[in-house]
Design a protein around this motif. Structure first.
Motif, PDB file in Angstrom:
ATOM      1  N   SER A  53      -2.477 122.265  63.145  1.00  0.00           N
ATOM      2  CA  SER A  53      -3.599 122.310  62.212  1.00  0.00           C
ATOM      3  C   SER A  53      -4.904 122.511  62.973  1.00  0.00           C
ATOM      4  CB  SER A  53      -3.673 121.012  61.409  1.00  0.00           C
ATOM      5  OG  SER A  53      -4.054 119.936  62.268  1.00  0.00           O
ATOM      6  N   TRP A  54      -5.959 122.822  62.229  1.00  0.00           N
ATOM      7  CA  TRP A  54      -7.269 123.014  62.854  1.00  0.00           C
ATOM      8  C   TRP A  54      -7.706 121.755  63.601  1.00  0.00           C
ATOM      9  CZ3 TRP A  54     -12.067 120.840  62.929  1.00  0.00           C
ATOM     10  CH2 TRP A  54     -13.112 121.634  63.440  1.00  0.00           C
ATOM     11  N   LYS A  55      -7.521 120.577  62.982  1.00  0.00           N
ATOM     12  CA  LYS A  55      -7.953 119.329  63.629  1.00  0.00           C
ATOM     13  C   LYS A  55      -7.157 119.055  64.893  1.00  0.00           C
ATOM     14  CE  LYS A  55      -8.997 114.451  62.841  1.00  0.00           C
ATOM     15  NZ  LYS A  55      -8.523 114.099  64.208  1.00  0.00           N
ATOM     16  N   HIS A  58      -8.636 121.233  67.502  1.00  0.00           N
ATOM     17  CA  HIS A  58      -9.919 120.670  67.928  1.00  0.00           C
ATOM     18  C   HIS A  58      -9.706 119.528  68.913  1.00  0.00           C
ATOM     19  CE1 HIS A  58     -13.138 117.643  67.519  1.00  0.00           C
ATOM     20  NE2 HIS A  58     -13.936 118.688  67.531  1.00  0.00           N
ATOM     21  N   ASP A  59      -8.773 118.622  68.591  1.00  0.00           N
ATOM     22  CA  ASP A  59      -8.535 117.463  69.456  1.00  0.00           C
ATOM     23  C   ASP A  59      -7.915 117.883  70.781  1.00  0.00           C
ATOM     24  OD1 ASP A  59      -9.543 115.926  67.420  1.00  0.00           O
ATOM     25  OD2 ASP A  59      -7.588 115.207  66.716  1.00  0.00           O
ATOM     26  N   GLU A  98     -16.683 127.970  61.150  1.00  0.00           N
ATOM     27  CA  GLU A  98     -16.518 127.220  59.914  1.00  0.00           C
ATOM     28  C   GLU A  98     -17.470 127.740  58.846  1.00  0.00           C
ATOM     29  OE1 GLU A  98     -16.442 122.873  60.518  1.00  0.00           O
ATOM     30  OE2 GLU A  98     -16.526 123.323  62.663  1.00  0.00           O
ATOM     31  N   ARG A 113     -19.297 126.886  66.188  1.00  0.00           N
ATOM     32  CA  ARG A 113     -19.490 125.456  66.449  1.00  0.00           C
ATOM     33  C   ARG A 113     -20.793 125.193  67.196  1.00  0.00           C
ATOM     34  NH1 ARG A 113     -16.074 121.786  65.723  1.00  0.00           N
ATOM     35  NH2 ARG A 113     -16.472 120.666  67.676  1.00  0.00           N
ATOM     36  N   HIS A 138     -12.259 127.438  57.371  1.00  0.00           N
ATOM     37  CA  HIS A 138     -12.110 127.608  58.809  1.00  0.00           C
ATOM     38  C   HIS A 138     -11.585 129.013  59.095  1.00  0.00           C
ATOM     39  CE1 HIS A 138     -12.458 123.305  58.255  1.00  0.00           C
ATOM     40  NE2 HIS A 138     -12.758 123.204  59.534  1.00  0.00           N
ATOM     41  N   GLU A 154      -8.072 124.363  56.507  1.00  0.00           N
ATOM     42  CA  GLU A 154      -8.012 123.491  57.684  1.00  0.00           C
ATOM     43  C   GLU A 154      -6.591 123.002  57.951  1.00  0.00           C
ATOM     44  OE1 GLU A 154     -10.191 119.385  59.296  1.00  0.00           O
ATOM     45  OE2 GLU A 154     -10.572 120.164  57.288  1.00  0.00           O
ATOM     46  N   THR A 155      -5.780 122.899  56.883  1.00  0.00           N
ATOM     47  CA  THR A 155      -4.417 122.393  57.028  1.00  0.00           C
ATOM     48  C   THR A 155      -3.403 123.476  57.358  1.00  0.00           C
ATOM     49  OG1 THR A 155      -4.168 122.583  54.624  1.00  0.00           O
ATOM     50  CG2 THR A 155      -4.811 120.414  55.511  1.00  0.00           C
TER      51      THR A 155
END
Length: 324
Positions: A53-55, A58-59, A98, A113, A138, A154-155
């Motif tokens: 996923s996007w998150k 990112h992490d 985004e 970003r 996104h 995002e998912t």
């Protein structure tokens, strides 16, 4: 004086802008990328393989001391797309763009970003994108269209693409930011240092002298019209020039397609200046050129991406350029 400052002042302060850029890039590449990252242009990229996923992307980038890739100029985007096409078979990569719904009033609703705007249109977005689907806030890039940008949820799941500046002298990074800015708002033509006004009826479009005559006809006729006015059919030799011209045509509410100064000569495309036009250039809509066509067209239905067309077609106007 630190070594990098000496290098820039002695090696990179003279010559054409293109040669200075090559010197800057060489200077950066003399530094090192973190382990697992690749030098592409002036940046270091981590190229993932696993969907997430996007998150999660990112992490992951954060854990690597990096951020999600922000392709803030078409030159950056083109360099990275060419690298990915030859070095991976992954179809989708998240990038750090985004949709900012608080900027609905703005033409720069999409942002990187860093806060820099991501302007909709060629050469970075695919021509049908963004389609503003539900929760499409996104962005990812897609291999089948030469890694141009699509909007996504995002998912959704894509591979991860992270970027970081090369390790090395802070002076070099500051110098590059000042003189080779990465903001999409700073895109300029390679000819923008011209100070002489464009002769009539040509007008200045980010350093290019352009004119659209009252004409529709075949490619040969279009070229003759441009030559009669002291110019020739336009040559968009960089993704920056293409971006600037396409945006200008959108601003001017252009509603037709335009011949450009390139045609097929025995199996490859060549500009009227004699320079070759690569089939993988960011100028092209990714499905083109087609084998049976012959002349280059800025195609209105595809948001002014370039396609090839039958040279005798009479539905297009001419985009003329004055060359100094």
């Amino acid at each position: 004086m630190v070594m990098t400052e000496y290098l820039v002042r002695t090696c990179c302060s003279t010559g054409s802008p293109h040669r200075r850029h090559q010197s800057f890039t060489a200077a950066i590449q003399s530094q090192s990328c973190p382990s697992g990252f690749h030098h592409v242009g002036a940046r270091c990229y981590y190229v993932g393989k696993d969907d997430m996923s996007w998150k999660m992307c990112h992490d992951l980038c954060y854990s690597l001391g990096a951020d999600m890739a922000s392709l803030e100029t078409c030159r950056e985007h083109e360099e990275l797309a060419n690298f990915l096409l030859f070095n991976t078979e992954v179809d989708f990569f998240w990038v750090g763009a985004e949709r900012d719904d608080s900027r609905l009033w703005s033409s720069d609703q999409w942002i990187w970003r860093s806060g820099s705007p991501l302007t909709i249109g060629p050469p970075q977005w695919y021509f049908s994108q963004p389609d503003d689907g539900p929760d499409h806030t996104h962005a990812y890039i897609f291999r089948d269209v030469n890694y141009k940008i699509y909007d996504a949820k995002e998912t959704d799941h894509s591979a991860c693409l992270c970027e970081v500046a090369p390790k090395g002298d802070e002076f070099l990074q500051d110098y590059l930011k000042k003189f080779w800015p990465l903001s999409s708002g700073s895109q300029v033509s390679g000819t923008s240092n011209r100070v002489t006004p464009c002769p009539r009826p040509f007008r200045d479009v980010m350093g290019l002298c352009l004119h659209i005559p009252d004409f529709k006809g075949a490619w040969d006729e279009a070229r003759l019209v441009c030559q009669e006015q002291g110019g020739d059919l336009a040559v968009l030799s960089s993704c920056v020039d293409h971006s600037n011209v396409a945006r200008d045509l959108v601003r001017e509410k252009a509603d037709t397609s335009y011949w450009l100064g390139a045609r097929d000569v025995v199996g490859y495309y060549q500009w009227v200046t004699g320079a070759p036009l690569a089939s993988g250039s960011f100028l092209w809509e990714p499905r083109y050129p087609l084998e049976e066509q012959g002349c280059l067209l800025l195609y209105h239905p595809y948001r002014f991406f370039a396609t090839d067309s039958n040279c005798t077609a009479t539905s297009a106007s001419a985009l003329c350029q004055y060359f100094w």
